[in-house]
Design an enzyme around this catalytic site. Structure first.
Site, short mmCIF file in Angstrom:
data_model
loop_
_atom_site.label_atom_id
_atom_site.label_comp_id
_atom_site.label_asym_id
_atom_site.label_seq_id
_atom_site.Cartn_x
_atom_site.Cartn_y
_atom_site.Cartn_z
N ASP A 102 20.13 44.06 172.42
CA ASP A 102 19.41 43.54 171.29
C ASP A 102 18.96 42.27 171.84
OD1 ASP A 102 18.47 42.66 169.01
OD2 ASP A 102 20.36 42.01 168.34
N GLU A 132 11.59 43.97 166.68
CA GLU A 132 12.46 43.25 165.41
C GLU A 132 11.58 42.37 164.88
OE1 GLU A 132 17.00 42.88 166.21
OE2 GLU A 132 16.10 42.03 168.01
N GLU A 154 24.87 47.35 168.87
CA GLU A 154 24.16 46.27 169.60
C GLU A 154 24.98 45.24 170.30
OE1 GLU A 154 21.17 45.07 166.91
OE2 GLU A 154 20.87 47.00 165.96
N ASN A 207 26.27 45.17 165.38
CA ASN A 207 26.34 44.12 166.24
C ASN A 207 27.88 43.91 166.94
OD1 ASN A 207 23.44 42.90 166.33
ND2 ASN A 207 24.13 43.33 164.12
N GLU A 266 20.42 48.75 160.55
CA GLU A 266 20.96 47.73 161.30
C GLU A 266 22.12 47.03 160.25
OE1 GLU A 266 20.97 43.40 163.83
OE2 GLU A 266 19.14 44.43 163.36
#
Length: 871
Positions: free
Chosen positions: A662, A719, A632, A600, A539
């Site tokens: 997310d 996560e 995300e 993201n 990520e």
């Protein structure tokens, strides 16, 4: 031309009216009109005769010229038709001698029952259509053997066709055999070849039509005008054979575009005639009427003077009323009726003068900002937004009526309150709380019941030496601080808030040039297969290496980027860097090794209309497989405009990109999002991952979310994993992927690539640095854990640091630190608490940069993962 004729007709009507008026006046015995009438009549009669002769002569000459022109045009069309007939005749003669002769272009054979034979494939449809027209013509009348048919319309074409019988063939005796040779041509091609369109350049309108004498019907095929020609010169076109419709013939008719006599010339002659007649007639008449007009004008002037005097008195009264209305509108809001910003600032200036002269003790300015006002405007319309402000104004008026002050409409979604003779600062905060309390009841807007909130900034004035603009600025700064604060929605101005505002302004200015200075940096948080502990993806995390502030996490500057309009260019920069890194990784990794990198997306980036096109162009330019890039987004990014967001996500998904939801379970947790949007992954956030095993409710919730994701064909990723117990629990639930500091901290691109390339399993952390610093969480009189503070290495421990209360992380049988819990700080510890693991806040030997007390502990006795960094 029409305007010229209309003007001429109007002039004649005026002259005629004048004659009639003169005649009527003479009949009443007014001899003053007699000379005028005689002069006018003689001039009009003589001039009309001359104009008539000129018109007749000019029209006759124009018709002779037009006859010559139309005959010339007809002579150009007739050879073209004769050429078409010759082609059909040659085909027929050749067919009479040979059983089969190939047909030329735009020719075919036709049988006795009017069926087309031998046409070229591309012309088969046209040939069948012409044969059908022949069949229709023979069904109603007898058609000669050699005949011309047309013009006829097939589709968008007008065609002319000529047929000739094949000698020696009796179509009646041999049905289905070739009986006629047919040749046809496009009427437009004939017109072009004959240069008929040149007539328009010569100033003529033309029309090619067919006349049927039996019915008297005129069919127009080609015309330079939309309406038919009247009073035109026509010439008949001689056909090379008899017409299929007996008695019908083609003709070309033309007519000068300006008419047989130009209207402009006619209008000029008539105008000249009328002008001379008026000049002669009314010259005399004006002399006689001058005296009468003067007397009438004097009487009218006296009447107008009386009317003006009366109107002036009425307008003076109306102006006084309007002045009052303008004064009210200048200082009041049109929708709410409240005073506006101009009135508020004027009253604030007066109040400051009163404070300076000690007539008032203390003032307060409160600015109230309605939260989500723009969203209400966007969803329900601006009318609903105005109605909300009107209702809020009525509620605030009830509160402010209890004290002396001014309530004003400050802006689109803001109100301002000026409080006079305030007792204390606490009283201002209490009034602000009352204003906020007025918004707790729902508002009824267009069949919707809405509950709105407000953020409030408060500032108090005691000296009176400040300017009104400075006081308002302080209230605005306090309001901005209230907007940034997560819990406190009412903030009173303090001097340090100005410094914070200046710091935000400085950060925004630096953020504008951060990309050019290469201060933005990307880190990659490994995503691990929980079954093998091997890295399968990463990520992307953004960091800002500020030259003064140091490394800033996204929560320090992303909101500034949103407000400054920099979120879209920053997001595009991140996508470009990630795609470049993915291409480099793909080139350097083994061919059979798969991976992915996720990015993201903020709500602002989702509203970028060119996002999908930008991503698609990068994928095409770099030839990067779309499966290596994932996006995300949080649930909060989906609720603004569901239709637009879904359209954007569908376009991204259509490029082959996979999407991750997310922080699922920590936001709105609407299950409809999993079906409404094309998600492929679900990321389960920290509160559900790192809970103690004894918390059965949250463990069951996490298991339910993992199971639900599997049933919807979604891949679950956990996560912020921090313990081995969490890994085991997640693996038992069926969650096969996760990320967190338990495996690895965020890495730069090259270390992340090496870790991915080596495919070595991650090993749980075995130790820490020499010392650990624990930040005190809270200092109070509750039972706390007392930990001796470390002195320099050459000195013994002589005391303890400030007592701190440490949150329990996990209770298990692993190696832990056993710490005694004292009932009070001044008593020795007599018993031990349940064993617990302490998470270090910082692992290094560097001194603290603040004055908070720290606790030094040997690292070899601690089994605790480091705190997760904000993403």
């Amino acid at each position: 031309m029409k305007n010229s004729l209309r003007q001429a007709t109007t002039s004649i009507r005026q002259a005629t009216t004048s004659i009639l008026q003169a005649t009527a006046s003479i009949r009443r015995g007014n001899v003053a009109w007699l000379p005028t009438a005689v002069v006018l009549a003689v001039a009009l009669i003589a001039g009309s005769r001359l104009i008539d002769l000129s018109v007749r002569h000019h029209a006759a000459a124009a018709r002779e010229t037009a006859t010559t022109v139309v005959n010339t045009s007809v002579r150009k069309i007739e050879p073209l038709l004769q050429k078409l007939a010759d082609l059909a005749e040659r085909q027929a003669a050749a067919a009479a001698q040979v059983d089969w002769v190939p047909t030329a272009a735009k020719t075919f054979w036709m049988t006795s029952d009017d069926k087309a034979l031998g046409s070229r494939p591309a012309e088969a449809a046209t040939a069948n259509g012409i044969a059908g027209e022949w069949r229709s013509a023979e069904s109603t009348r007898t058609v000669p053997g050699s005949a011309v048919l047309g013009p006829m319309r097939l589709g968008s074409l007008w065609l002319m066709a000529v047929r000739f019988p094949i000698a020696g063939r009796n179509p009646v005796e041999v049905p289905g055999s070739r009986a006629w040779s047919v040749a046809y041509a496009d009427l437009d091609e004939l017109i072009v070849a004959s240069h008929l369109a040149q007539l328009t350049g010569m100033g003529y309108d033309f029309e090619l039509s067919q006349v049927e004498p039996s019915s008297g019907r005129l069919r127009s095929f080609v015309s330079s005008r939309t309406e038919g020609l009247t009073d035109a010169v026509a010439a008949r076109i001689r056909l090379p054979a008899a017409a299929a419709i007996p008695g019908s013939y083609l003709q070309v008719a033309i007519r000068p575009r300006a008419g047989w006599y130009p209207a402009t010339l006619l209008a000029s002659e008539i105008g000249l005639l009328v002008f001379l007649a008026w000049l002669l007639a009314f010259g005399t008449h004006d002399l006689n009427q001058a005296l009468q007009r003067s007397r009438a004008a004097l009487a009218a002037a006296r009447g107008r003077q009386r009317a003006v005097n009366q109107q002036l008195a009425a307008e003076i009264q109306q102006r006084l009323d309007l002045q009052k209305t303008f004064d009210h509108a200048r200082f009041h809001d049109a929708f709410t009726g409240l005073p506006n910003r101009r009135y508020f600032m004027d009253q604030l200036d007066r109040a400051l003068r009163d404070v300076r002269t000690k007539r008032r003790q203390r003032l307060a300015v409160i600015i109230v900002d309605i939260v989500r006002f723009k969203l209400i405007n966007d969803m329900l319309g601006h009318t609903a937004g105005d109605e909300l402000m009107v209702q809020a104004a009525r509620r605030f008026e009830k509160t402010t009526s209890a004290f002396e002050g001014v309530l004003a409409r400050w802006g689109g979604d803001q109100f301002a309150v000026l409080i006079l003779d305030l007792a204390s600062r606490e009283a201002a905060m209490n009034i602000a709380g009352l204003l906020q309390g007025e918004l707790r009841s729902p508002f009824d807007l267009r069949r919707h019941r809405l509950v709105v909130a407000a953020t409030i900034g408060v500032t108090c004035v005691e000296s009176g030496q400040q300017r009104a603009e400075d006081i308002v600025r302080e209230a605005d700064i306090a309001l901005s601080a209230a907007k940034r604060h997560e819990t406190a929605k009412i903030v009173s101005y303090a001097p340090n808030l100005a410094g914070q505002a200046a710091n935000l302004v400085s950060l925004e200015a630096d953020l504008h040039v951060a990309r050019e200075r290469h201060e933005l940096q990307l880190l990659f948080q490994p995503i691990v297969d929980l079954r093998t502990y091997k890295m399968v993806g990463a990520e992307t995390l953004l960091r800002w290496r500020h030259p003064i502030e140091g490394v800033l996490a996204p929560d320090r500057f992303l909101r500034i980027a949103e407000e400054a309009g920099l979120m879209v260019p920053i997001t595009r920069w991140i996508i470009l860097r990630v795609v470049t890194a993915a291409v480099d990784w793909l080139r350097r990794l083994p061919a059979n090794q798969g991976f992915f990198i996720s990015v993201n997306l903020s709500p602002t980036a989702l509203r970028d209309p060119g996002l999908s096109e930008y991503v698609g162009s990068l994928l095409r330019e770099t030839q990067l497989p779309p499966s290596l890039l994932k996006f995300e987004l949080t649930e909060a990014a989906l609720i603004g405009n569901v239709g637009a967001v879904r359209e954007t996500l569908d376009r991204l998904h259509g490029l082959g990109l996979q999407l991750m939801l997310d922080d699922f379970g920590t936001g709105y947790s609407s299950l409809s999002y999993l079906q409404l949007f094309p998600f492929d992954f679900v990321k389960i956030d920290r509160p559900f991952v790192n809970l103690m095993a004894s918390d059965q409710v949250n463990t069951g919730m996490t298991a339910a979310m993992v199971q639900m994701a599997g049933s919807l064909n979604l891949t679950a990723i956990a996560e912020i994993i921090e313990t081995e117990a969490a890994v085991q629990a997640l693996r038992e639930m069926g969650c096969n992927y996760g990320q967190g500091y338990y495996f690895s901290e965020p890495l730069e691109a090259e270390p992340a690539l090496q870790r991915l390339r080596s495919q070595q399993p991650f090993e749980p952390p075995q130790g820490a640095s020499a010392t650990l610093k624990i930040r005190p969480l809270e200092e109070d009189g509750s039972p706390t854990i007392i930990i001796p503070a470390a002195q320099p290495s050459h000195q013994p421990v002589q005391g303890t640091s400030a007592t701190v209360r440490v949150r329990r992380l996990e209770e298990d049988d692993s190696a832990t630190i056993v710490i005694a819990v004292a009932e009070r700080p001044d008593q020795p510890a007599e018993r031990a608490s349940a064993t617990m693991k302490l998470r270090p806040l910082d692992e290094d030997d560097s001194p603290d940069e603040d004055d908070s007390p720290t606790v030094m502990m040997p690292a070899d006795t601690v089994d605790c993962p480091p705190e997760e960094e904000p993403q």
